[in-house]
Design an enzyme around this catalytic site. Sequence first.
Site, PDB file in Angstrom:
ATOM      1  N   ALA A 102     -13.061  -7.288   8.541  1.00  0.00           N
ATOM      2  CA  ALA A 102     -11.749  -7.640   7.993  1.00  0.00           C
ATOM      3  C   ALA A 102     -10.628  -7.071   8.851  1.00  0.00           C
ATOM      4  CB  ALA A 102     -11.633  -7.133   6.553  1.00  0.00           C
ATOM      5  N   LYS A 103     -10.766  -5.808   9.255  1.00  0.00           N
ATOM      6  CA  LYS A 103      -9.722  -5.178  10.050  1.00  0.00           C
ATOM      7  C   LYS A 103      -9.669  -5.749  11.473  1.00  0.00           C
ATOM      8  CE  LYS A 103      -7.892  -2.348   7.094  1.00  0.00           C
ATOM      9  NZ  LYS A 103      -6.490  -2.581   6.645  1.00  0.00           N
ATOM     10  N   GLY A 136       0.813  -1.213   0.000  1.00  0.00           N
ATOM     11  CA  GLY A 136       0.000   0.000   0.000  1.00  0.00           C
ATOM     12  C   GLY A 136       0.840   1.253   0.000  1.00  0.00           C
ATOM     13  N   SER A 165       1.577   3.283  -2.212  1.00  0.00           N
ATOM     14  CA  SER A 165       1.120   4.405  -3.029  1.00  0.00           C
ATOM     15  C   SER A 165       0.145   5.298  -2.268  1.00  0.00           C
ATOM     16  CB  SER A 165       0.448   3.894  -4.308  1.00  0.00           C
ATOM     17  OG  SER A 165      -0.684   3.096  -3.997  1.00  0.00           O
ATOM     18  N   TYR A 209     -15.787  -4.063   6.189  1.00  0.00           N
ATOM     19  CA  TYR A 209     -14.454  -3.494   6.379  1.00  0.00           C
ATOM     20  C   TYR A 209     -14.018  -3.668   7.832  1.00  0.00           C
ATOM     21  CZ  TYR A 209     -10.822   0.128   6.592  1.00  0.00           C
ATOM     22  OH  TYR A 209      -9.635   0.805   6.779  1.00  0.00           O
ATOM     23  N   GLY A 249      15.869   5.207  -2.613  1.00  0.00           N
ATOM     24  CA  GLY A 249      16.975   4.281  -2.782  1.00  0.00           C
ATOM     25  C   GLY A 249      16.565   2.838  -2.597  1.00  0.00           C
TER      26      GLY A 249
END
Length: 242
Positions: free
Chosen positions: A157-158, A14, A16, A154, A53
Amino acid sequence: MDYALAGKIALVTGASGGIGGSTARAYAREGATVAVAYRDNVDAAKQLAEELGGFPVHYLLEEPESAFGEVADRCGGVDVLVTSAVKPGAKRGPGTPFESLPADAYAGFLDDNLTGTLRTVQLALPSMRQRGWGRIVLVSSRVVDGGKPGREIYGAAKAGLHGFASSLSWDVGRDGVLVNVVCPGMVEGTAGLPPDAVAGECARTPTGRLSTAEDVAEAVLWLGSGANRNVTGQALTVAGGR
């Protein structure tokens, strides 16, 4: 503070997103080589990896094996795993009762997000056990404790990550691997947040402000570093005291 991350390999899924990107930058700042995991946006991942890097890694929640193959080819394995990737879906709209949701509206979401994260952890563990050191941080959500309309699947799932981490800690702790959960609240700058929602959240928060992605990243960094020497199986909420 010495985070003891120089020479370590950190895989951040994740990367991005706001929290994932800030986390990747935090690990690179402390000397880790960061594998920047991406799903679709390869250009953004390459740009971030070049900045830090590190190197980009293609990662799918539903098929994480290829990402670890790439990391193994380059580095032999991972020392730190941060899971902040979420595959969208399963949000119940206003006026739609929960009982009207068909099974396929949530089964796939749970399989991709919860099962996919568990499989990702499985793939990370062999190199950590072999090296006698590892850190795993699973990014969850304050929705688990505070709830949110329409986010039942949600939240399920969490919440599964919390039970998973507390039990997994018994299996991996004596191999030098610590596993924890970080639960962000509403994060400043999240796209689409209406101003009145932000103002209301700030009014209900002891610090009077939302957390930034950097605030969350610093919590992830500490838990997923050598500075954390014996905290495992825990869930830390980063939401200004909420």
